[in-house]
Enzyme design. Sequence first.
Site, PDB file in Angstrom:
ATOM      1  CG  HIS A  95      -2.005  -1.130   1.279  1.00 52.77           C
ATOM      2  ND1 HIS A  95      -3.111  -0.924   0.673  1.00 52.77           N
ATOM      3  CD2 HIS A  95      -1.978  -2.241   1.818  1.00 52.77           C
ATOM      4  CE1 HIS A  95      -3.819  -2.121   0.532  1.00 52.77           C
ATOM      5  NE2 HIS A  95      -3.188  -3.061   1.415  1.00 52.77           N
ATOM      6  CG  ASN A  97      -8.202  -4.493   0.283  1.00 50.44           C
ATOM      7  OD1 ASN A  97      -7.426  -3.481   0.380  1.00 50.44           O
ATOM      8  ND2 ASN A  97      -7.927  -5.454   0.903  1.00 50.44           N
ATOM      9  CE1 TYR A 105      -2.424  -4.972   7.998  1.00 52.27           C
ATOM     10  CE2 TYR A 105      -3.027  -2.755   7.214  1.00 52.27           C
ATOM     11  CZ  TYR A 105      -3.043  -4.070   7.058  1.00 52.27           C
ATOM     12  OH  TYR A 105      -3.291  -4.713   5.507  1.00 52.27           O
TER      13      TYR A 105
END
Length: 495
Positions: free
Chosen positions: A56, A129, A339
Site C-alpha cells: 500500500h 479494500n 499493522y
Amino acid sequence: MPGPYTLSEGCPYANNATSVQVRNGSGGGLVLLQDTQLIETLAHFSRERIPERVVHAKAAGAYGEFEVTHDCSDLTSASFLNTIGKKTPVLLRISTVGPERGSADTVRDVHGWAMKLYTDEGNLDWVFNNTPVFFVRDPIKFPSLNRSHKRHPRTNSPSADMFWDFHTGNPEGIHQLMHLFSDRGTPASLRHMNAYSGHTYKFTKEDGSFKYIKVHIKTQLGVKNFDEETATKFAGQNPDYLVDDLFDAIEKGDYPKWNIYVQVMEPEQAENYKWNIFDMTKVWPHHDFPLRQIGQLTLNRNPRNYFTDIEQAAFSPSTMVPGWAPSADPMLQARMFAYPDAARYRLGVNYQHLPTNHAKVPIYCPFQRDGFMNFTDNYGDDPNYVGSSLRPTTFKTESRVGTNKLSTLTEHEKWAGEISSFTSELTPQDFEQATGLWKVLGRDPGHQDRFVSNLSHNVAKVTSSDLRLKVYDLFSRVDKKLGDRLRSETEALRT
Ligand code: NDP
C-alpha cells in the site's frame, strides 16, 4: 506569512543559498565543517525518507466527514453512530497494494481503503479494500502472497511465473482473482470506486449483545472503470492519474460522496450459515443479508502537506471504539498485530502522537510513556505503574474488564476447541462464489470478454507451459467455458 528564516535550532541566518568557503580569489574554495547550515542541510536531506510501506505504498489522501443518515441504535452503542445527522471528521487514504510509492496508480491491482474516523470516543480505523474478499484466509500466507506480486528476487522485475505459481498453489484466492481481473481491477477514478470491510466485524451494545456485520461503501457517483488499454495508456502518460483526479476534484469543490451500508447477521444465524463467516474469501450474498444504510461519507479537504498528513498516517484494524469489535476472522486477528507493528517500525513507537494520528479527544495512557521522539509532556510526574494509591487512576465507568461497556473486548463469545493448524484446504465451496461473480459479469455486456482478455494477456507472460495448464485448470473450475476460452486466447497470444 512565515517568519524570518532561521537555522533549525532557531538561530536567525542571513543567507540560505550559499555555503561558507575559504576562497581563493573569485574561484572555488574549501567548505568548512563549522558551516552548520551546510552540514545540517546535507545531513537532513540524506535522512528525509522514512521506510516506504511494504504494501500500500502508492496513495492519495483527503479529509472529510462521516454523517449518520439512519438510526442504528438497535445494532450498536457506538457514540459516533448514536444520532442521525451526527458528523465525525475522517481522513481517507486510498492506495494500490503491490507497487512502490512512485509507481503508476492505474495499473491492475486491488485498491486499499484506509479511513480514520476521529470519533468523540477515540479513533476508529477502517482498513478496507475495494474488493469484498481476499486472496488468502490464513495470515501466515500474507507475506508470501505479497512477495509473489512484487519483484522477482533475481531479475528485480515483477514476474507472471511467480504470481501464477503462488495462486495455483494457493487456489483459495480464486474468488479474489475473479475480482482483480474484472474491470474493477482498474478503477477510472477513486471517486467512482466502492469499498468493503471484507472481514466480518461486530457491532456491540452496552448490554453485552452483539451482531456480526460487514461494511459496504458505495460511491454515489456510480462505479467507473478503465479497460486494460486505457489504464495502461494512463500509466505511461501520467503515473499519478488517480491521485490528480481526486485532488483536482476536491480542490474545485466537486466533493465525492459515498453511502455507507452494513449487512447484519445474528450470532445464531452465523452458527448455522452455509459458509464460515470468518473466511475472508467469501461474501454474504445480498439476498440473504440485505444492505442497510447507516451513513454517508464526503471528502471535502485536500491535505496541506502530503508527508505529514498522509505518509505519516498509520491505520490499523486494532484501532477501535466502544460499540465496534473484531470477529474471529484469523486474517483480521493477525492484522490487528501486524499493522501497528508496521507503524512502530516505519514511524516509531510514539506514532500515535503524530498530529495526523492523534485522537481528537483527550488521551490519558500514562502506562505507555517515554520512547523515541516523545514530544508530548509525557504525563509529567503521574504514576508510571498501575495500582498506585498515591494518585489513583480514574475510569469513565466502573466495571470488570471484558464486560466494561467502554471496552471493545466484550465477553459474549465463548471459544473452546482443540489447538490445531488452521487449514486452507480447498473445497468445492471455494469456487461457488467465484462462479457467482462470473455470472454477475455476464449481466454487463462485454464484461466477460474483457475479463478473458485481461487475464489471457497476463497469463501469456507465464514462461512455463505446465504452469499455464494449471492456470487454465484453475479457471475451468470456475466455469468450463471460461477455462477453455482462457486457454485458446492465451496460447494464441504466445504464437
Ligand atoms: P447480487 O447478485 O445480489 O449482486 C451482485 C453484486 O456484484 C452487485 O451488487 C455488485 O456489488 C457486484 N458487482 C457488479 N458488478 C461487479 C463487478 N464487475 N465486479 C465485482 N462486483 C460486481 O450478489 P450476491 O450477493 O448474490 O453475490 C454474487 C457475486 O457478486 C458474489 O459471488 C460476489 O463475487 C459479487 N459481489 C458480492 C458482494 C456481496 O457482498 N454480496 C459485493 C460485491 C460483489 P456492489 O453494488 O457492491 O458493487
